[in-house]
Design a protein around this motif. Structure first.
Motif, PDB file in Angstrom:
ATOM      1  N   GLY A  75      -4.786   3.637  -3.225  1.00  0.00           N
ATOM      2  CA  GLY A  75      -5.238   2.340  -3.736  1.00  0.00           C
ATOM      3  C   GLY A  75      -4.168   1.471  -4.351  1.00  0.00           C
ATOM      4  N   MET A  76      -2.903   1.866  -4.187  1.00  0.00           N
ATOM      5  CA  MET A  76      -1.840   1.073  -4.812  1.00  0.00           C
ATOM      6  C   MET A  76      -1.205   0.081  -3.849  1.00  0.00           C
ATOM      7  N   GLY A  77      -0.553  -0.926  -4.418  1.00  0.00           N
ATOM      8  CA  GLY A  77       0.287  -1.845  -3.676  1.00  0.00           C
ATOM      9  C   GLY A  77       1.745  -1.484  -3.914  1.00  0.00           C
ATOM     10  N   ALA A  78       2.646  -2.444  -3.648  1.00  0.00           N
ATOM     11  CA  ALA A  78       4.071  -2.173  -3.809  1.00  0.00           C
ATOM     12  C   ALA A  78       4.787  -3.391  -4.358  1.00  0.00           C
ATOM     13  N   GLU A  79       5.718  -3.138  -5.255  1.00  0.00           N
ATOM     14  CA  GLU A  79       6.608  -4.187  -5.757  1.00  0.00           C
ATOM     15  C   GLU A  79       7.956  -3.946  -5.109  1.00  0.00           C
TER      16      GLU A  79
END
Ligand SMILES: *Cc1c(COP(=O)(O)O)cnc(C)c1O
Length: 449
Positions: A75-79
């Motif tokens: 469920g995470m995104g990315a920086e």
């Protein structure tokens, strides 16, 4: 990773032949541990706000495609902060709306690519904002993705100078308390109705939670001021960055994400009352405790009556620790050649790496059972910014990275996250195909004769 899990994994890694003569150093990631940290992060923020939260993993902390894919699945995104990191995130399958681009030195081409893909961007400074203006005016990124400005609340640094992002002279963002800066920021938002985000990343290893919260408080106050001046909720999302410190001295996960989220709820309640969406950018605190480097002890010697274990893990996998051991002490665990925890009285000894300079030490005068040739050492809490931030000194290869999970039967299953770099690859990456590049025409003709 708890002692028990680690011990089982080390034994299995040795038994399954993952440390060899050819690959005397390797890295391991605890998949269940990573999953539980993501769950803890999500639960911590879900407990304090109903607003949407994008948890964007800071790719630099563990730039490995399978890790990003796992985090995405959880469920995470990315920086991302470079074309390479963006490419890794995309290779991991992250859609543009789960990616945030920050970096202090974005080129026009990078900005254009991000806008065209629909990736959120935080401009670092006025010149960069000017470039964004031009691109937006030229029609890049239609519709315009979420855009924001990074500010530095200048609340002061932590105990590690090189990592402190919120000092008064930090290179990051617009320094908010400099003369005229605050007014200029408010003005900049009023002039750009499409700018809907506000960003700061002011935490870091060695930073106190209270000071991090102070930085977020300053960020929130600024968002409120901008929205009041705009007469509408122009800033709809606040990107609070990452920077939660990690406890490198025990297996405890302290401070916990819940501690930080709870503190924000107490100190900056308005941020979490549902009016603002959030982006977080944690890196180290998600991965550090789930990674371990294992290395064989090649030789055990002594100098000046100090025992020294010469291992295969040094500056190439633990760059910060080797160059700045006071700021970055690592725990070391000792195992025997079968991968069993080593017993015996503690003896002060150096744990050295393979590189050719005297300071290449993982630990100095560390009290451990006396290490012998063939033993195995584990460098703990190395899941972020260690083996995944390889340093090519002495042309030492990037080691293999293995993920592990434990099965129902108690057995440990390993999967390859990254293959070890081969000697052939090192030659190729070191200009192997350009052998004659510096020889000049005559000399290379002479060689050809
Ligand atoms: C490095 C960085 C992060 C992650 O920091 P951690 O200390 O690993 O949590 C987040 N955001 C930005 C902009 C960064 O530069």
């Amino acid at each position: 990773m708890t002692v028990d899990r680690r011990d089982v994994a080390v034994r299995a890694a040795v038994e399954q032949g993952l440390l060899t003569e050819q690959q005397p150093v390797a890295a391991f990631l605890d998949v269940a541990g990573i999953r539980s940290s993501v769950a803890a992060l999500r639960a911590a923020f879900a407990a304090v706000t109903d607003a949407p939260v994008l948890h964007a993993f800071a790719v630099k902390a563990a730039p490995l495609v399978p890790v990003l894919a796992l985090l995405h699945a959880e469920g995470m995104g990315a920086e991302v902060a470079s074309p390479g990191e963006l490419a890794l995130a995309r290779a991991a399958g992250l859609p543009p709306d789960r990616i945030v681009l920050d970096s202090p030195a974005k080129t026009v081409a990078e900005l254009r690519e991000a806008l065209d893909l629909g990736i959120a961007v935080n401009a670092d400074n006025w010149q960069e904002l000017g470039r964004v203006d031009t691109l937006v005016a030229d029609g890049a990124g239609q519709p315009v993705p979420p855009l924001g400005l990074r500010v530095n609340p200048q609340v002061g640094g932590g105990s590690i100078g090189a990592l402190s992002t919120a000092t008064s002279t930090s290179k990051f963002g617009v320094a908010l308390n400099d003369a005229g800066a605050r007014e200029r920021v408010v003005e900049a938002y009023l002039e750009r109705p499409w700018m809907t985000r506000l960003h700061a990343h002011s935490g870091s290893q060695g930073m106190a939670l209270a000071r991090m919260a102070q930085g977020i408080h300053a960020l929130y106050e600024l968002a409120e001021e901008i929205n009041a001046a705009a007469g509408r909720q122009q800033i709809d999302t606040i990107d609070i960055g990452g920077g939660l410190p990690v406890n490198f001295s025990s297996d405890e996960h302290t401070p916990a994400f819940a501690d930080y989220a709870g503190l924000l709820k107490e100190r900056v309640p308005g941020l979490l009352d549902g009016r603002y969406g959030l982006v977080t950018e944690f890196g180290r605190s998600l991965l550090a405790k789930h990674g371990t480097v294992l290395a064989r002890v090649e030789y055990a010697k002594s100098a000046g009556s100090r025992p020294i274990a010469v291992t295969h893990a040094g500056v190439q996998v633990a760059t910060r620790t080797v160059y700045d051991p006071v700021s970055w002490p690592l725990r070391i665990a000792a195992y025997d050649a079968k991968g069993l925890p080593k017993a015996g009285p503690g003896v002060e000894q150096d744990v050295a790496g393979p590189a050719c300079f005297a300071g290449d030490l993982l630990a100095e005068r560390r009290r451990l059972p006396l290490l012998e040739a063939g033993d195995v050492i584990a460098a703990l809490d190395t899941g972020a910014y260690y083996f995944s931030s390889h340093y090519g000194y002495n042309s030492l290869p990037r080691p293999a990275v293995h993920g592990f999970t434990s099965g129902q039967d108690g057995g440990v299953r390993f999967t390859t996250v990254r293959e070890a770099q081969s000697v052939r690859e090192i030659v190729a990456e070191s200009g192997g195909a350009q052998r004659d590049a510096l020889l000049g025409e005559e000399r290379s003709n002479a060689l050809a004769d």
